[in-house]
Design an enzyme around this catalytic site. Structure first.
Site, PDB file in Angstrom:
ATOM      1  N   PRO A  49       0.809  -1.211   0.000  1.00 17.11           N
ATOM      2  CA  PRO A  49       0.000   0.000   0.000  1.00 17.11           C
ATOM      3  C   PRO A  49       0.854   1.277   0.000  1.00 17.11           C
ATOM      4  O   PRO A  49       1.705   1.447   0.863  1.00 17.11           O
ATOM      5  CB  PRO A  49      -0.776  -0.111   1.307  1.00 17.11           C
ATOM      6  N   ASP A  88      -2.170   2.936   2.455  1.00 23.53           N
ATOM      7  CA  ASP A  88      -1.559   3.020   3.775  1.00 23.53           C
ATOM      8  C   ASP A  88      -1.992   4.368   4.356  1.00 23.53           C
ATOM      9  O   ASP A  88      -1.678   5.407   3.793  1.00 23.53           O
ATOM     10  CB  ASP A  88      -0.036   2.952   3.623  1.00 23.53           C
ATOM     11  N   TRP A 597       3.922  -0.082  10.371  1.00 23.56           N
ATOM     12  CA  TRP A 597       4.433  -1.212   9.587  1.00 23.56           C
ATOM     13  C   TRP A 597       3.688  -2.493   9.901  1.00 23.56           C
ATOM     14  O   TRP A 597       3.630  -3.409   9.098  1.00 23.56           O
ATOM     15  CB  TRP A 597       5.935  -1.404   9.841  1.00 23.56           C
ATOM     16  N   GLN A 635      12.236  -1.139   1.229  1.00 15.06           N
ATOM     17  CA  GLN A 635      11.210  -1.843   2.004  1.00 15.06           C
ATOM     18  C   GLN A 635      11.735  -3.136   2.604  1.00 15.06           C
ATOM     19  O   GLN A 635      10.991  -3.870   3.252  1.00 15.06           O
ATOM     20  CB  GLN A 635      10.015  -2.187   1.114  1.00 15.06           C
ATOM     21  N   TRP A 639       8.299  -3.255   4.683  1.00  7.68           N
ATOM     22  CA  TRP A 639       7.181  -4.123   4.344  1.00  7.68           C
ATOM     23  C   TRP A 639       7.590  -5.582   4.190  1.00  7.68           C
ATOM     24  O   TRP A 639       6.918  -6.482   4.672  1.00  7.68           O
ATOM     25  CB  TRP A 639       6.528  -3.606   3.060  1.00  7.68           C
ATOM     26  N   LYS A 672      19.938  11.742  -6.142  1.00  8.93           N
ATOM     27  CA  LYS A 672      18.605  11.434  -5.670  1.00  8.93           C
ATOM     28  C   LYS A 672      17.648  12.539  -6.122  1.00  8.93           C
ATOM     29  O   LYS A 672      17.990  13.711  -6.091  1.00  8.93           O
ATOM     30  CB  LYS A 672      18.639  11.358  -4.155  1.00  8.93           C
ATOM     31  N   LYS A 675      12.228  17.251  -4.512  1.00  4.76           N
ATOM     32  CA  LYS A 675      11.536  18.477  -4.918  1.00  4.76           C
ATOM     33  C   LYS A 675      12.400  19.681  -4.619  1.00  4.76           C
ATOM     34  O   LYS A 675      12.420  20.647  -5.366  1.00  4.76           O
ATOM     35  CB  LYS A 675      10.218  18.585  -4.160  1.00  4.76           C
TER      36      LYS A 675
END
Length: 1124
Positions: A49, A88, A597, A635, A639, A672, A675
């Site tokens: 999610p 999520d 989590w 993750q 996750w 990386k 914004k």
RNA sequence: AGUCCUUUAGCUCAGUUGGUUAGAGCACCACACUGAUAAUGUGGGGGUCGGCAGUUCAAGUCUGCCAAGGACUACCA
């Protein structure tokens, strides 16, 4: 009326994207792709999610393309692939978003805004960008069921979580513990490791450090002996209760003196670090008088350094700790169990108490209170103060903040508590060395102030108890790449710590544990049914006046019954529920929320509302575990871990069988994206500009999914042009002529054996490709699949097959050969559309539909409902593939020679010579000779045997074969072989073996150990590629010259036809005015010319009106064409 | 600090179990082609395979150390 293949004027993948998207919507295709597979085996996919409270980024396109590719692939292979979307919705980012939006801080919750309102804000905030996410999902072609997503804040979802927690609780895997955690006094809250890893949280700070003298009790080392221990946090020294040494580290006993006071003393510290403290440059002389191991020091007692507080029995002795190093400090570590995780660990193990205060409120705290200052005596339990605290000494420091940043009245310039303590120690002669030290320290990302490591109460899952089983089960998981599974994930499991579940927040899944005030009784609730029963008990006992969830009907799983208007399991509602213990005491909920989590790791069960609904789907393993999941490599411990941990602990199963952990999407310079830097790529813009297909294709083929992708728009453009453009051109070419000829694949297939070799060749490659793509996708390697398809389309299909066969399509009537060409090209295009469909679902569908619309060969409306091509071994002919490779090589060599000799391809040449003794090559050559001849415009290909002596031969040793045989002599053997004179080579070839004498040893080499080939033919124009050699006869005879001129004329006439807008089928009459030589050439090749340009007649004239002038190799000619 | 990944042409990437001229595409330069044409083909320049050491007859490939970049985990005197 026969159906036609769609022809296009322009090629715009962005538009195609939109149209196909619309077609899918109209046809409800996603649903169909699942419904039509009802009853087929399942391929189980779980969607990790995302959080919809942030805008989707380009990296989401990457992650989702991977997921989509395999789901589509498996669907085409005939599996039913359900894909439930998920959101999520809990957690810190949501809360912070709301706080920012409302301009409040955590402290305002419950004051300026009620928890109720706050949670309502969270509930709406978390779905803020749902629209954008849905849009991106559709535009990028990610097929996932957005209509019925699982949402982690849903009451049903929470109920499943409770059930899981209760399972853990019943297994004894859920416990409450007191541990050192990052804590922000300024914010008044504990911080998760996730928060600590926010960019910019770790900063270099300059702190005052001190190496303190801990006086050893007894006279083992003399009566004035000290341990030296260094600390960067002098304010923790009053809380010192132990010293820690590395058992295996060497320590020395040194006779020297205190640099500040000059007092003579004996010191103990690690041998390896002596030079940092003692040496010729230092003020005090020193002498090493003894040496021992850390083990020998363990147990030695010392006097309390700062005797403010009595911590109780067992303190002030040396304990062992494996983590002690000799990298800096003294190799003896000051232990304050209340302020360091490692400290607490080793102290607990050794039975050393921490230094704590019982407060007046009845809590047990360290010397520092929750605001970050030394406790005020007035806040500490009076009895404790009286018995255990030296108030004379302590009161001077009470109320001091441990970091100036916590004290609203202090600035960086004020004296810190660290300095005060150092000064005190110095005065008392207990400081050995005081210095500033720069080190990396975490800061609270909200308040910007330093974090404190502080003991807090938390609920833990005892994951360590299941570590071995987790490791075992992990070995059955197919990780892509493998190293993530064995390395990052495997190592993580090996060093597993218990899972800290507690979060002291508002917006999250509440921990379903109720306790009496004294903690003597507690209950873990595992379902609504249970909760309702307990509430009833409580109401009956008069603890609660009424049931706030009274409208909830147990066993009714309707949406309405679980709607938030009916019940809300979030805070604060859940906190208003007071249960009753067996003894009739009230039980309050532990106020903690659980780690988000846990929410996402529970999705396999909670998305189904297991075990309350869909119980059989999990229990019979029909929708569990997942065949495939994929998320970012970040993750791994998120996750992937929580899925694995919960599955292992509750179900003794893996949660997923195959997993791709994909890398990051960086900008084109490898930075990386962010914004802040303005280098983030907007996925919507990129899709609008290029269409999703090139974007998806680029992402899948540029680098392996698990490598980081340096996203460069030029790369996407290149894919557009190179792959999609070429494919489009190939299709357009096919459609143009198929429509002219009315080809709709209505005729039966031309039997393979009756097709031209080149047809069989491309079909052979096509099947080889099919197998490769299938293999690649089945082993979760989309990059290999995509690259193979791309290579086939651009190199073999377009650049070779179509280019060489163009004439078959435009010339002559529809005979078997032409039909074969159409069928072959059609098959290639159709198969390619199927093969590429998982990666480039839009354009694949466009081609497939356009092809199928005219032929109706598939009774499905979309490529995504079709069946993935199957590899047909009977079609594969390796021999043919070799032959064609040879043809391609020879063609390239010949063209290179022409270039060197500056002879245009239009000028025919009489022959090329290819020296070869290898039978295989000779045979291969025969079958492709016509192709080569046509391609390079040469009349004849001759092969020459080596024996006639005109060839210069060379030997190339086969190192792989000779290496093991010759060993050290290899180099000399190679050199000798390469220097062999021509006659010797001939002998070698005749005998099949040759004996070399190297360093006095005879070595026998057979022809199988070497390659013999001719490299040069004296007097000819020669080119080599590997062991292939060709020689070109560049003599242009009169006849060849004439033919060349004729071809030039054809070329000019074709140009004129095109310019004058003639239809490709129009017939013409030609008149030419040229010099005598040219006229002879025209005469000689009149038939040829007419045939090529659809000329009815060709005449020469002395003068010509209205003709076009051309320059051919310096000759002026005038040409006039008229439509007949 | 630990674990893992990456490092090959200006750029993006291939490079099988170690085997001898290290490849492709893009970009650049030159040429050719012109009924697929906003295509296409051919040729050319471009490389100390991140560095150092080792194993081996032979290392881009195996081992060790180091460096740079990245990710994750942790934070320790």
């Amino acid at each position: 009326m026969s159906k036609k293949f769609a022809e296009y004027q322009k090629f715009n993948l962005s538009d195609i994207n939109k149209q196909v998207c619309q077609d899918w919507e109209n046809g409800n295709l996603f649903k169909k792709s699942i419904d039509t597979r009802e009853g087929y085996p399942s391929f189980i996919f779980y969607e990790g999610p995302p959080s919809a409270n942030g805008m989707p980024g380009i990296h989401h396109v990457m992650a989702r393309t991977i997921k989509d590719t395999f789901c589509r692939f498996k669907t085409m292979q005939g599996f039913q692939v359900k894909r439930k979307a998920g959101w999520d919705t809990h957690g810190l980012p949501v809360e912070l978003g709301v706080e920012k939006k409302l301009g409040i801080t955590k402290e305002d919750i419950g004051k300026k805004i009620s928890v109720d309102q706050y949670n309502a804000e969270c509930r709406s905030e978390v779905m803020k960008y749902t629209r954008e996410w849905t849009l991106l999902t559709k535009k990028m072609g990610y097929w996932v069921d957005l209509d019925n997503p699982y949402i982690t804040y849903d009451n049903k979802y929470i109920e499943s979580l409770w059930w899981l927690l209760k399972e853990l609780y019943n297994k004894g895997l859920l416990y409450k513990g007191y541990t050192i955690q990052p804590y922000s006094p300024a914010a008044g809250t504990g911080l998760s490791t996730h928060e600590l890893n926010q960019p910019g949280c770790y900063r270099d700070v300059k702190d005052t450090t001190v190496t303190a003298q801990f006086k050893i009790k007894g006279d083992k080392f003399g009566d004035n002996a000290y341990f030296l221990a260094w600390t960067t946090t002098p304010w923790t020294l009053p809380s010192n209760t132990a010293l820690c040494v590395g058992p295996k580290i060497d320590y020395v006993v040194i006779k020297s003196a205190n640099p500040y006071t000059g007092a003579e003393a004996t010191y103990i510290m690690a041998k390896a670090l002596v030079s940092n403290y003692f040496g010729p440059k230092k003020a005090e002389p020193f002498e090493i008088v003894g040496e021992c191991k850390g083990t020998d020091l363990v147990g030695i007692e010392y006097e309390q350094l700062i005797p403010w507080v009595n911590p109780g029995e067992g303190a002030f002795r040396v304990i062992p700790g494996d983590y002690v190093t000799t990298e800096d400090g003294t190799g003896i570590v000051h232990i304050a169990p209340t302020f360091g995780a490692d400290d607490a660990f080793v102290a607990k193990k050794a039975g050393v108490p921490g230094l704590s205060f019982p407060t007046k409120k009845g809590e047990l705290r360290p010397m520092v209170d929750m605001t970050g200052k030394f406790f005020l005596l007035s806040d500490i339990d009076d009895e404790f103060v009286k018995n255990n605290i030296n108030t004379e000494l302590y009161k001077e420091f009470e109320g001091r903040f441990v970091k100036n940043a916590y004290d609203p009245n202090l600035t960086d310039k004020d004296e810190t508590l660290d300095i005060s303590i150092c000064m005190m120690l110095k005065q008392q002669g207990k400081a050995f060395k005081i210095e500033k030290h720069v080190h990396n320290y975490p800061h609270c990302w909200r308040t910007d102030k330093p974090v404190l490591y502080y003991p807090l109460d938390s609920w833990f899952i005892k994951t360590t108890a299941c570590r071995d089983r987790m490791i075992e089960l992990n070995k059955t998981i197919n990780w892509k790449p493998e190293s993530t599974g064995t390395g990052r994930f495997g190592k993580w499991l090996e060093n597993l710590q218990d899972w800290n579940l507690s979060r002291s927040r508002y917006w999250g899944t509440p921990l379903p544990i109720w306790r009496t005030d004294d903690g003597s009784e507690e209950i873990c609730i595992g379902s609504m049914e249970e909760l309702m029963a307990e509430i009833e008990k409580s109401v009956a006992a008069g603890v609660m006046s009424e049931n706030p969830y009274k409208h909830f009907k147990v066993g009714d799983f309707s949406k309405e019954n679980y709607a938030p208007e009916n019940i809300d399991l979030h805070r604060p509602y859940i906190d208003s529920i007071i249960l009753v213990s067996k003894d009739g005491k009230p039980m309050k909920r532990e106020t903690d929320l659980i780690d988000v989590w846990f929410d996402s790791g529970s999705m396999p069960y909670a998305q189904l509302h297991y075990p309350f609904e869909n119980k059989e789907l999990i229990d019979t393993r029909s929708y569990y575990p997942a065949d495939f999941i994929s998320e970012g490599v970040d993750q791994t411990r998120g996750w992937f871990f929580t899925l694995h941990a919960i599955a292992t602990m509750v179900f003794d199963s893996v949660a997923f069988k195959n997993v791709i952990s994909n890398g990051l999407v960086l900008d084109k310079n490898g930075n990386k994206m962010s914004k802040r830097l303005g280098n983030a790529v907007d996925p919507f813009g990129a899709i609008e500009k290029y269409g999703s297909d090139p974007l998806r294709w680029y992402m899948m083929t540029n680098s392996a999914p698990w490598d980081n992708l340096k996203f460069d728009e030029e790369g996407v453009e290149e894919i557009s042009r190179k792959f999609f453009g070429t494919l489009y051109n190939t299709y357009s070419f096919f459609a143009l002529y198929a429509n002219v000829d009315g080809f709709t694949y209505a005729e039966p297939d031309v039997p393979t054996e009756e097709r031209q070799e080149i047809d069989r060749w491309i079909l052979s490659l096509l099947n080889t490709l099919t197998r490769e793509v299938q293999d690649a996708l089945e082993s979760y390697e989309p990059t290999r699949a995509g690259r193979a398809i791309q290579d086939f389309v651009t190199e073999n299909l377009s650049n070779w097959y179509v280019r060489l066969n163009r004439k078959r399509f435009w010339a002559g009537k529809m005979d078997k050969d032409k039909l074969s060409a159409y069928q072959t090209l059609y098959t290639c295009l159709e198969t390619v559309s199927l093969l590429m469909a998982p990666i480039a679902p839009f354009y694949a569908d466009r081609i497939f539909r356009d092809l199928n619309a005219a032929t109706g060969r598939h009774n499905v409306e979309s490529v995504h409902l079709a069946t993935f091509p199957k590899y047909n071994e009977a079609m594969v002919n390796k021999r043919l593939e070799e032959q064609m490779e040879l043809a391609q090589k020879l063609t390239s060599l010949t063209l290179a020679l022409r270039k060197k000799a500056d002879i245009k391809v239009r000028q025919p040449l009489s022959h090329v010579m290819i020296p070869t003794t290898v039978q295989n090559i000779k045979e291969n050559l025969e079958s492709v000779a016509d192709l080569i001849k046509a391609e390079v415009n040469v009349k004849e290909i001759k092969t020459v045997e080596g024996s006639d002596g005109i060839l210069v031969k060379r030997i190339k040793p086969d190192f792989k074969k000779l290496g093991p045989k010759c060993g050290k002599a290899m180099k000399s053997v190679a050199a000798t072989l390469q220097a062999l004179p021509q006659e010797e080579i001939r002998k070698f070839e005749e005998n099949g073996v040759y004996t070399l004498c190297i360093d006095g040893n005879n070595i026998e080499v057979s022809t199988a150990d070497v390659e013999i080939f001719s490299e040069d033919i004296p007097g000819w124009l020669v080119a080599n590629d590997g062991n292939l050699t060709i020689a070109l006869d560049i003599t242009v005879t009169e006849e060849l010259r004439q033919e060349g001129l004729a071809r030039e004329l054809v070329n000019r006439i074709q140009n004129m036809r095109k310019q004058s807008g003639l239809n490709i089928t129009d017939k013409i009459n030609i008149t030419v005015c040229a010099d005598a030589e040219y006229c002879r050439a025209i005469e000689a090749f009149a038939e040829y010319i007419k045939q090529q340009v659809l000329g009815l007649s060709i005449t020469t004239a002395d003068t010509l009106e209205g003709a076009q002038e051309w320059d051919v190799d310096g000759k002026k000619i005038s040409v006039k064409i008229e439509k007949a």
